[in-house]
Design a protein around this motif. Structure first.
Motif, PDB file in Angstrom:
ATOM      1  N   VAL A 125       8.124   8.017  -4.750  1.00  0.00           N
ATOM      2  CA  VAL A 125       6.377   8.607  -3.751  1.00  0.00           C
ATOM      3  C   VAL A 125       5.949   6.967  -2.869  1.00  0.00           C
ATOM      4  N   LEU A 126       6.457   5.735  -3.586  1.00  0.00           N
ATOM      5  CA  LEU A 126       6.239   4.573  -2.720  1.00  0.00           C
ATOM      6  C   LEU A 126       6.510   3.285  -3.440  1.00  0.00           C
ATOM      7  N   PRO A 127       7.686   3.718  -2.152  1.00  0.00           N
ATOM      8  CA  PRO A 127       8.649   2.710  -1.794  1.00  0.00           C
ATOM      9  C   PRO A 127       8.553   1.699  -1.720  1.00  0.00           C
ATOM     10  N   GLY A 128       7.340   1.337  -0.804  1.00  0.00           N
ATOM     11  CA  GLY A 128       6.907  -0.102  -0.435  1.00  0.00           C
ATOM     12  C   GLY A 128       5.637  -0.613  -0.914  1.00  0.00           C
ATOM     13  N   ALA A 129       5.488  -0.094  -2.694  1.00  0.00           N
ATOM     14  CA  ALA A 129       4.155   0.067  -3.032  1.00  0.00           C
ATOM     15  C   ALA A 129       4.183  -1.638  -3.613  1.00  0.00           C
ATOM     16  N   LYS A 130       5.650  -1.405  -4.711  1.00  0.00           N
ATOM     17  CA  LYS A 130       5.766  -2.510  -5.782  1.00  0.00           C
ATOM     18  C   LYS A 130       5.729  -3.702  -5.440  1.00  0.00           C
ATOM     19  N   ASP A 131       4.625  -3.944  -6.903  1.00  0.00           N
ATOM     20  CA  ASP A 131       4.123  -5.252  -6.138  1.00  0.00           C
ATOM     21  C   ASP A 131       3.981  -6.095  -4.987  1.00  0.00           C
ATOM     22  N   ALA A 132       2.658  -5.069  -4.169  1.00  0.00           N
ATOM     23  CA  ALA A 132       2.280  -4.854  -3.618  1.00  0.00           C
ATOM     24  C   ALA A 132       1.235  -6.226  -3.807  1.00  0.00           C
ATOM     25  N   PHE A 133       0.134  -6.003  -5.200  1.00  0.00           N
ATOM     26  CA  PHE A 133      -1.332  -6.868  -4.929  1.00  0.00           C
ATOM     27  C   PHE A 133      -0.948  -7.483  -6.290  1.00  0.00           C
ATOM     28  N   ALA A 134       0.525  -7.833  -6.328  1.00  0.00           N
ATOM     29  CA  ALA A 134       0.635  -9.165  -7.355  1.00  0.00           C
ATOM     30  C   ALA A 134       0.056 -10.204  -7.204  1.00  0.00           C
TER      31      ALA A 134
ATOM     32  N   ILE B  18      -6.574  14.881  -9.652  1.00  0.00           N
ATOM     33  CA  ILE B  18      -7.487  14.274  -9.102  1.00  0.00           C
ATOM     34  C   ILE B  18      -8.129  13.796  -9.502  1.00  0.00           C
ATOM     35  N   ILE B  19      -7.973  13.502 -11.014  1.00  0.00           N
ATOM     36  CA  ILE B  19      -8.730  12.430 -11.633  1.00  0.00           C
ATOM     37  C   ILE B  19      -8.325  10.848 -11.638  1.00  0.00           C
ATOM     38  N   PHE B  20      -7.088  11.084 -11.598  1.00  0.00           N
ATOM     39  CA  PHE B  20      -6.454  10.519 -11.406  1.00  0.00           C
ATOM     40  C   PHE B  20      -6.049   9.873  -9.988  1.00  0.00           C
ATOM     41  N   LEU B  21      -5.295  10.789  -8.494  1.00  0.00           N
ATOM     42  CA  LEU B  21      -5.533  10.904  -7.339  1.00  0.00           C
ATOM     43  C   LEU B  21      -6.702   9.992  -6.671  1.00  0.00           C
ATOM     44  N   VAL B  22      -7.893  10.238  -7.045  1.00  0.00           N
ATOM     45  CA  VAL B  22      -8.686   9.842  -6.167  1.00  0.00           C
ATOM     46  C   VAL B  22      -9.557   8.214  -6.119  1.00  0.00           C
ATOM     47  N   PRO B  23      -8.885   7.744  -7.695  1.00  0.00           N
ATOM     48  CA  PRO B  23      -9.341   5.820  -7.795  1.00  0.00           C
ATOM     49  C   PRO B  23      -7.986   5.448  -7.211  1.00  0.00           C
ATOM     50  N   LEU B  24      -6.879   6.323  -7.427  1.00  0.00           N
ATOM     51  CA  LEU B  24      -5.519   5.413  -6.929  1.00  0.00           C
ATOM     52  C   LEU B  24      -5.610   5.066  -5.416  1.00  0.00           C
ATOM     53  N   LEU B  25      -6.271   6.353  -5.129  1.00  0.00           N
ATOM     54  CA  LEU B  25      -5.716   5.805  -3.154  1.00  0.00           C
ATOM     55  C   LEU B  25      -7.183   4.859  -2.605  1.00  0.00           C
ATOM     56  N   VAL B  26      -8.496   5.602  -3.471  1.00  0.00           N
ATOM     57  CA  VAL B  26      -9.861   4.654  -3.355  1.00  0.00           C
ATOM     58  C   VAL B  26      -9.369   2.804  -3.676  1.00  0.00           C
ATOM     59  N   ILE B  27      -9.261   2.565  -4.594  1.00  0.00           N
ATOM     60  CA  ILE B  27      -8.177   1.505  -4.974  1.00  0.00           C
ATOM     61  C   ILE B  27      -7.330   0.647  -3.820  1.00  0.00           C
ATOM     62  N   GLY B  28      -6.457   1.237  -3.821  1.00  0.00           N
ATOM     63  CA  GLY B  28      -5.396   1.059  -3.904  1.00  0.00           C
ATOM     64  C   GLY B  28      -5.004   0.580  -1.924  1.00  0.00           C
ATOM     65  N   GLY B  29      -6.257   2.433  -1.305  1.00  0.00           N
ATOM     66  CA  GLY B  29      -6.459   2.139  -0.106  1.00  0.00           C
ATOM     67  C   GLY B  29      -7.711   0.625  -0.088  1.00  0.00           C
ATOM     68  N   THR B  30      -8.259   0.450  -0.394  1.00  0.00           N
ATOM     69  CA  THR B  30      -9.405  -0.461  -0.134  1.00  0.00           C
ATOM     70  C   THR B  30      -9.072  -1.582  -0.201  1.00  0.00           C
ATOM     71  N   ILE B  31      -8.215  -2.375  -1.258  1.00  0.00           N
ATOM     72  CA  ILE B  31      -7.311  -3.540  -0.902  1.00  0.00           C
ATOM     73  C   ILE B  31      -6.554  -3.892   0.064  1.00  0.00           C
ATOM     74  N   TRP B  32      -5.751  -2.881   0.073  1.00  0.00           N
ATOM     75  CA  TRP B  32      -5.193  -2.449   1.726  1.00  0.00           C
ATOM     76  C   TRP B  32      -4.887  -3.077   2.961  1.00  0.00           C
ATOM     77  N   PHE B  33      -6.573  -1.960   3.131  1.00  0.00           N
ATOM     78  CA  PHE B  33      -7.621  -2.039   3.915  1.00  0.00           C
ATOM     79  C   PHE B  33      -8.065  -3.602   4.565  1.00  0.00           C
ATOM     80  N   ILE B  34      -8.810  -3.833   3.512  1.00  0.00           N
ATOM     81  CA  ILE B  34      -9.309  -5.570   3.474  1.00  0.00           C
ATOM     82  C   ILE B  34      -8.398  -6.593   4.009  1.00  0.00           C
ATOM     83  N   TYR B  35      -7.145  -6.207   2.917  1.00  0.00           N
ATOM     84  CA  TYR B  35      -5.922  -7.214   2.935  1.00  0.00           C
ATOM     85  C   TYR B  35      -5.562  -7.621   4.703  1.00  0.00           C
ATOM     86  N   GLN B  36      -5.033  -6.239   5.208  1.00  0.00           N
ATOM     87  CA  GLN B  36      -4.696  -6.004   6.337  1.00  0.00           C
ATOM     88  C   GLN B  36      -6.187  -6.251   7.390  1.00  0.00           C
TER      89      GLN B  36
END
Lengths: 367, 42
Positions: A125-134, B18-36
């Protein structure tokens, strides 16, 4: 939708929006710190070592907490509880079988599922995300994981109380008429298999926050185990003057026997028990933020469910796949949902109740 | 298991997802977005 249910849904929606901010808070603080200090940790190679040294024995226990470490601690505490008679005569054969099967079965069923999710589904599902935040420094990763894991479990737990459709999946954990190690892992297997925070932790581990996840998992296991124990280890913190400031902070930050026992009480009418709140697992602070907790520093007189019918262990473990044959049981075929359904109060009263100050502010302010 | 049981199970799994997906998107999305954002800035 009835008026109380509508008010409840509005409160849930409001609190879930606040939760989004709480999930983001440690991340925002981390980047703010980087911005102020000019630090760019993603430009350096991530270190796989912990940024501190632990004593060898502690490290050994932590490394093996998920295999033999925690079960060994739980069995040792359970023996102490049993030998000093904390279960009295309530640990009947039916309760004993249920507690033991619930202790063992998840270790056989859930681990392969998690492994499959982590090793097969996520890379697909997330092939590019492995260790992305390491690159995230350990202590920031620890803060992010602690909030992610425990706030998610708070919601999973809270909704199983507040949404009638979910209650019977969690009922097994509340049916025990005692507290202690024996019932700490007592859950319907479907509740355990679909624990949302387990999958969230695995996903974030896949993304590179694994070391911190391991550490958070270890501390959380110790706190939740201690909160379920019938040994009232927190009592000295409310009794001895020198310990009281620590106790004041502790009971607001993490779950203790006093606050978590209240959640397992068989009544909320005595001012001590509060099964309609105190949902926190590792952190109690969520209950403070959302107004779902009470702090009394007292322990309930009785635990369990007033309407418990001592349903067969297999029905409690595997409902709705297997049903109870006990007449009038919530777990029987076409049984009523008695448990944590919303009280049937008039509309005006329900609205008034919903805007009352959180109970924790009233009770805790007196301490 | 009845149809009603299966409905309850599906609802339970959907809410859990939903309880799993929402925090995953929020946490992953926030780190990725600010990093970019920070990387684009430098």
């Amino acid at each position: 939708m009835t008026a109380p249910a509508k008010v409840n849904a509005q409160i849930i929606l409001r609190d879930s929006l606040i939760s989004l901010l709480l999930y983001v808070a440690p991340i925002a603080l981390m980047f703010l710190t980087f911005y102020i200090t000019g630090s760019r940790p993603w430009l350096t190679t991530a270190s796989e070592a912990l940024p501190f040294r632990m004593p060898a024995l502690v490290e050994l226990v932590f490394q093996n907490l998920r295999t033999w470490g925690l079960p060994a601690i739980m069995v040792a505490v359970g023996i102490v509880e049993f030998s000093v008679g904390l279960y009295e005569n309530k640990w009947t054969k039916n309760e004993r079988v249920l507690d033991i099967v619930c202790f063992i079965l998840p270790k056989i069923v859930v681990r392969p599922l998690i492994a499959y999710f982590g090793l097969k589904i996520l890379p697909y599902v997330l092939p590019g995300a492995k260790d992305a935040f390491a690159w995230v420094p350990f202590w920031w990763a620890f803060a992010i994981m602690a909030v992610a894991d425990d706030l998610t479990q708070y919601w999973y737990h809270r909704l199983h109380h507040q949404l009638p459709v979910l209650w019977r999946f969690h009922r097994t954990h509340h049916s025990a008429p005692y507290m202690g190690m024996a019932m700490a892992s007592r859950q319907n297997i479907i509740y355990t298999v679909f624990f949302s925070q387990i999958y969230l932790t695995v996903a974030l581990t896949y993304m590179g926050l694994g070391y911190a996840a391991l550490f958070v998992g270890g501390i959380k296991s110790l706190i939740t185990t201690g909160a379920h124990s019938s040994i009232k280890w927190d009592k000295p913190f409310y009794t001895y003057k020198a310990l009281k400031p620590i106790g004041w902070v502790m009971e607001r930050l993490i779950s203790t026997p006093a606050t978590h026992h209240a959640h397992h009480a068989d009544t909320t009418d005595d001012g001590v028990g509060y099964y309609k709140g105190n949902f926190g697992n590792m952190f109690f602070i969520w209950d403070l933020i959302f107004g779902t907790g009470i702090i009394t520093r007292q322990y309930p007189k009785a635990y369990g469910l007033k309407h418990y019918k001592e349903e067969e262990w297999y029905a409690q473990l595997l409902w709705p796949i297997f049903k109870s044959s006990k007449a009038g049981s919530e777990l029987a075929a076409n049984g009523p949902v008695v448990g944590d359904e919303l009280p049937s109060v008039p509309e005006e009263e329900a609205v008034e109740h919903a805007v009352e100050p959180p109970p924790v502010s009233v009770v805790a302010a007196q301490i | 298991m009845t149809l009603s049981d299966i409905t309850i199970l599906v609802k339970k799994i959907a809410i859990g997802f939903i309880i799993f997906l929402v925090p995953l998107l929020v946490i992953g999305g926030t780190i990725w977005f600010i990093y970019q954002l920070l990387n684009a800035h430098h």
